[in-house]
Design an enzyme around this catalytic site. Structure first.
Site, PDB file in Angstrom:
ATOM      1  N   ALA A  41      34.858  49.603  53.106  1.00 23.13           N
ATOM      2  CA  ALA A  41      35.739  50.719  53.468  1.00 23.13           C
ATOM      3  C   ALA A  41      37.220  50.342  53.356  1.00 23.13           C
ATOM      4  CB  ALA A  41      35.414  51.192  54.882  1.00 23.13           C
ATOM      5  N   HIS A  42      38.079  51.332  53.665  1.00 23.47           N
ATOM      6  CA  HIS A  42      39.516  51.141  53.483  1.00 23.47           C
ATOM      7  C   HIS A  42      40.082  50.061  54.401  1.00 23.47           C
ATOM      8  CE1 HIS A  42      40.072  54.798  56.430  1.00 23.47           C
ATOM      9  NE2 HIS A  42      39.493  53.770  57.007  1.00 23.47           N
ATOM     10  N   ASN A  43      41.037  49.314  53.844  1.00 24.15           N
ATOM     11  CA  ASN A  43      41.777  48.264  54.560  1.00 24.15           C
ATOM     12  C   ASN A  43      40.929  47.082  55.002  1.00 24.15           C
ATOM     13  OD1 ASN A  43      43.453  50.998  55.263  1.00 24.15           O
ATOM     14  ND2 ASN A  43      44.810  49.232  55.072  1.00 24.15           N
TER      15      ASN A  43
END
Length: 353
Positions: A243-245
């Protein structure tokens, strides 16, 4: 089985593998699994095969662990410290990776303005390269690949068919991305409100460092802001969601069907078994082992070995699992004790009367 381009002597193989040759210097024509190997084949033994399996194989030569001291097979043996690693060395040395792609840029590839292609880049048909993208020397891009604007890809990479690499992604050198992977899609950023669910724009990027391998149908989301980063030497199996980051450290191993939620941090050298999950904003310390189907819900210190859901020390989790399996037996014992207690109380009441 796989055939060699030209036959080898067992002594040549032993030299490459830094192994000790015992027996005749037979001719090797191919490599095959122990059970299906035939005359002229070499087989590698590292799993606990029985002695009968080894005696019954038709292989002409066997690569076995050096710790096996006494094994009378009548076959040629090559003893090495680690047969599994020896197989990797053997395949790299004697088998070439063949790519089914003609050299150069195919006339049916669509390449926008201001695209830089290094020396020896191969681009297959029906591939799209967006404006401002830069592709390093000797990189191979198979057909039906989408590469968005301002993407940077280093040297000696291999991008297999049906890969999507979204705008702004940065990829190092010697990276392999298998079919169906999507790099840089939007992170899952939404805010529920009175007027419905509002999307949070995802304006960050994905950075993939050198020597990373990404399996088929892996998804790696772009950061909300900043970057999602995959560290040097990391290997990701098929069907993994990142997922993001998220930040994956160097030389991380992630098996199939794992899911890593937003802003999680995975330290250098971590190994994650299949179907393991990591919740958002937690850290897994370097050199930790996460057993398959584990659920990481809180920070894990470096060097841990965890399993279960929620994940805990592996030895503790094994004890709990062992006790859970005894529950039917324990329940029967409790029922028996309750029955005895009731019988005792009934006798006491009868005496009182």
């Amino acid at each position: 089985m796989a055939r060699l381009n030209k036959p080898l002597k067992a002594s040549e193989v032993a030299e490459v593998l830094n192994g000790k040759l015992e027996g005749k210097d037979v001719e090797i024509k191919g490599v095959a699994p122990l059970a299906s190997a035939g005359k002229g084949d070499i087989a590698f033994v590292w799993t606990p095969f029985s002695k009968e399996d080894i005696l019954n194989t038709d292989a002409s030569a066997l690569v076995i662990p050096e710790k096996i001291r006494h094994l009378e097979t009548g076959k040629t043996l090559i003893k090495v410290s680690d047969p599994k690693r020896a197989l990797a060395i053997f395949l790299k040395e004697f088998f070439e990776t063949k790519h089914s792609l003609d050299s150069g840029v195919h006339e049916l590839a669509l390449i926008e303005e201001d695209v830089y292609l290094g020396d020896g880049v191969n681009v297959g048909p029906f591939t799209y390269l967006g404006r401002g993208s830069r592709i390093g020397a000797r990189t191979i891009i198979y057909p039906f690949v989408f590469i968005g604007r301002d993407v940077e890809i280093g040297e000696d990479c291999i991008i297999y068919p049906m890969v999507s690499i979204r705008e702004g992604t940065q990829i190092g050198s010697r990276v392999v991305i298998h079919s169906g992977a999507v790099i840089g899609s939007d992170g899952y950023g939404f805010i529920p409100g009175e007027g419905g669910i509002e999307k949070v724009p995802q304006v960050g990027i994905v950075v993939i460092e050198d020597d990373v391998e990404i399996g088929a149908n892996v998804t790696i989301d772009r950061a909300t802001i900043g970057e999602t980063r995959i560290g040097k030497g990391t290997k990701i199996d098929n069907l993994v969601q990142i997922a993001h980051n998220v930040v994956l450290g160097k030389n991380v191993l992630v098996a199939a069907l794992c899911g890593i939620a937003g802003s999680a941090r995975i330290g250098d050298g971590v190994m994650m078994g299949g179907q393991a999950g990591v919740r958002d904003h937690v850290s897994v310390g370097e050199r930790s082992i996460v057993a398959g189907r584990s659920g990481i819900t809180k920070d894990i210190p470096p060097g841990s070995f965890v399993s279960g859901f929620p994940a805990m020390d592996h030895r503790k989790e094994l004890k709990i699992e062992a006790l859970i399996r005894r529950l039917p037996e324990l329940f029967d014992k409790v029922k028996e004790l309750e029955g005895r207690e009731r019988d005792g109380e009934a006798k006491d009441d009868k005496k009182k009367r």
